[in-house]
Write a protein that holds these residues in place. Structure first.
Motif, mmCIF file in Angstrom:
data_model
loop_
_atom_site.group_PDB
_atom_site.id
_atom_site.type_symbol
_atom_site.label_atom_id
_atom_site.label_comp_id
_atom_site.label_asym_id
_atom_site.label_seq_id
_atom_site.Cartn_x
_atom_site.Cartn_y
_atom_site.Cartn_z
ATOM 1 N N ALA A 65 2.600 -6.391 14.867
ATOM 2 C CA ALA A 65 1.728 -5.307 14.388
ATOM 3 C C ALA A 65 0.308 -5.623 14.864
ATOM 4 N N THR A 68 -3.538 -6.415 15.123
ATOM 5 C CA THR A 68 -4.448 -7.017 14.136
ATOM 6 C C THR A 68 -5.365 -5.948 13.533
ATOM 7 N N THR A 79 -6.052 1.844 16.046
ATOM 8 C CA THR A 79 -5.254 0.764 15.450
ATOM 9 C C THR A 79 -3.785 0.938 15.840
ATOM 10 N N LEU A 139 -4.644 -3.027 12.718
ATOM 11 C CA LEU A 139 -3.955 -2.340 11.623
ATOM 12 C C LEU A 139 -4.134 -3.128 10.318
ATOM 13 N N PHE A 140 -4.187 -4.443 10.480
ATOM 14 C CA PHE A 140 -4.356 -5.340 9.339
ATOM 15 C C PHE A 140 -5.789 -5.262 8.787
ATOM 16 N N PHE A 175 -0.766 -0.907 5.124
ATOM 17 C CA PHE A 175 -0.451 -1.891 6.159
ATOM 18 C C PHE A 175 1.032 -2.278 6.081
ATOM 19 N N LYS A 176 1.504 -2.482 4.866
ATOM 20 C CA LYS A 176 2.919 -2.881 4.713
ATOM 21 C C LYS A 176 3.839 -1.793 5.268
ATOM 22 N N SER A 194 6.401 -6.538 10.885
ATOM 23 C CA SER A 194 6.523 -6.965 12.284
ATOM 24 C C SER A 194 5.411 -7.946 12.669
ATOM 25 N N LYS A 196 3.095 0.598 7.542
ATOM 26 C CA LYS A 196 2.968 0.823 8.985
ATOM 27 C C LYS A 196 3.421 -0.361 9.815
ATOM 28 N N SER A 197 3.284 -1.587 9.292
ATOM 29 C CA SER A 197 3.634 -2.760 10.101
ATOM 30 C C SER A 197 5.095 -3.157 9.897
ATOM 31 N N SER A 241 -3.236 -8.371 2.971
ATOM 32 C CA SER A 241 -1.758 -8.341 3.024
ATOM 33 C C SER A 241 -1.173 -7.462 1.928
#
Ligand code: TYM
Length: 329
Positions: free
Chosen positions: A120, A122, A48, A124-125, A110-111, A117, A113-114, A105
């Motif tokens: 980021a 997908t 990811t 990872l989401f 996720f918040k 952005s 690491k992303s 979300s």
């Protein structure tokens, strides 16, 4: 009576540290006698974020060897690599179609690491859905993990419940299994953050394969407060409390006992003793690790693990395909 199923995984991203060990891997060992345990090296989760392919192969084998070095016995527990059982990807897709972008979300990992952005990845989401697939494929009752993974287990439960409500009983409802001391080991240089594999400062963590000199440096320079009273107070004294947790897990002594033992002495002696305790604890793990890592046994164990895990995963997938209406020809 049949033993309850346990499933957990660790990402093969190198630098496996005391947080991973105390929060997760030590539990893996403790549970293998009483439960039916399956432990995975989750290489699909690792991609990811960008990985060097050559290095990923190596770190995958490193983590497999570490599993065995810390005491997971392949005669008792199944050890396998996630990507060798394609049913993980298959179930992940089916669950993806039953998940909501809103709930994904809200995942704090996720918040973090992303960082908002747009670019980021997908993966990872959707990462927690793959984790849910890992867990649900094995009719898992207990998931031993550190407390940073608790939210992902909650999502897994939501997905299992949603699927079961829509198609009828299909998945077992899994539960988070945490420990009381050490469920969240903090960074040594900043005890307000969790110890992590990716932090830039190598002294923020102690890796299981660190040499004694490095362990000494990391502990001696660990951030503590200035009043030099040894007391367990994670909110007021996070640095020393974190070191007390590590001390407690590695000696089996209760925190109160340790506090009483060091009454009147300063941080210096406590840290010196902790260096010795950690190094003595890690020495046999490291010795075993280097033996296993070079042996043919490792690949044999992983092949056998893939076979065992595949059989269970395929049994679950047959059930799931039928439920969602995929034809069987
Ligand atoms: P990962 O690879 O980040 O971490 C592996 C395990 O170590 C725990 N951990 C900690 N525990 C205490 N203190 C810390 N500072 C600390 N840092 C990490 C984690 O909670 C974890 O148990 N998504 C998972 C891997 C995974 C998984 C699964 C786990 C994929 N599929 C299915 C259980 C079941 C992860 O990234 O862990």
């Amino acid at each position: 009576m049949t033993k309850p199923n346990v499933f957990s995984g660790v990402q093969p991203t190198g630098n496996i540290h005391l947080g991973n060990y105390i929060g997760a891997m030590k539990q893996f060992v403790d549970l293998q006698d009483e439960m039916n345990c399956t432990y995975c090296i989750v290489d699909m989760h690792s991609i990811t974020l960008p990985q060097d392919p050559k290095q990923l192969k190596e770190t995958t084998l490193d983590v497999a060897a570490l599993y065995m070095a810390v005491g997971i016995d392949p005669a008792k527990a199944t050890i396998f690599v996630q990507s060798t059982v394609p049913q993980h990807a298959e179930l992940s897709w089916i669950l993806t179609c039953h998940s909501y972008t809103g709930e994904l979300s809200r995942m704090t990992q996720f918040k973090d690491k992303s960082r908002g952005s747009e670019s980021a990845p997908t993966g990872l989401f959707t990462y927690p859905i793959l984790m849910a697939a890992d867990i649900l494929l094995y009719d898992t009752k207990y998931v031993p993990v550190g407390n940073d993974q608790k939210q992902h287990i909650e999502l897994t439960r939501d997905l299992a419940e949603r699927f079961n409500n829509r198609y009828g009983e299909t998945f077992v409802m899994p539960e988070y299994k945490g420990i009381t001391v050490g469920a969240r080991i903090m960074a040594l240089d900043d005890p307000t953050k969790k110890m992590s594999k990716s932090a830039e400062n190598i002294h923020s963590r102690i890796s299981l394969l660190d040499e004694p000199g490095k362990v000494k440096k990391s502990i001696m320079r660990a951030t503590t407060d200035s009043d030099s009273v040894i007391r367990f107070d994670p909110a007021g004294k996070p640095g020393i409390s974190n070191l007390l947790s590590i001390y407690s897990v590695f000696t089996g002594k209760k925190i109160d006992e340790i506090v009483a033992q060091y009454e009147g002495s300063g941080y210096g002696q406590f840290k010196k003793d902790l260096v010795e305790i950690v190094n003595n604890y890690l020495a046999p793990i490291q010795e075993k690790y280097y033996d296993i890592r070079q042996s043919d046994e490792l690949i044999r164990v992983l092949k056998e693990g893939t076979e065992k895990a595949s059989a269970v995963a395929e049994r679950t997938m047959k059930r799931v395909r039928e439920k969602v209406g995929f034809i069987n020809i």
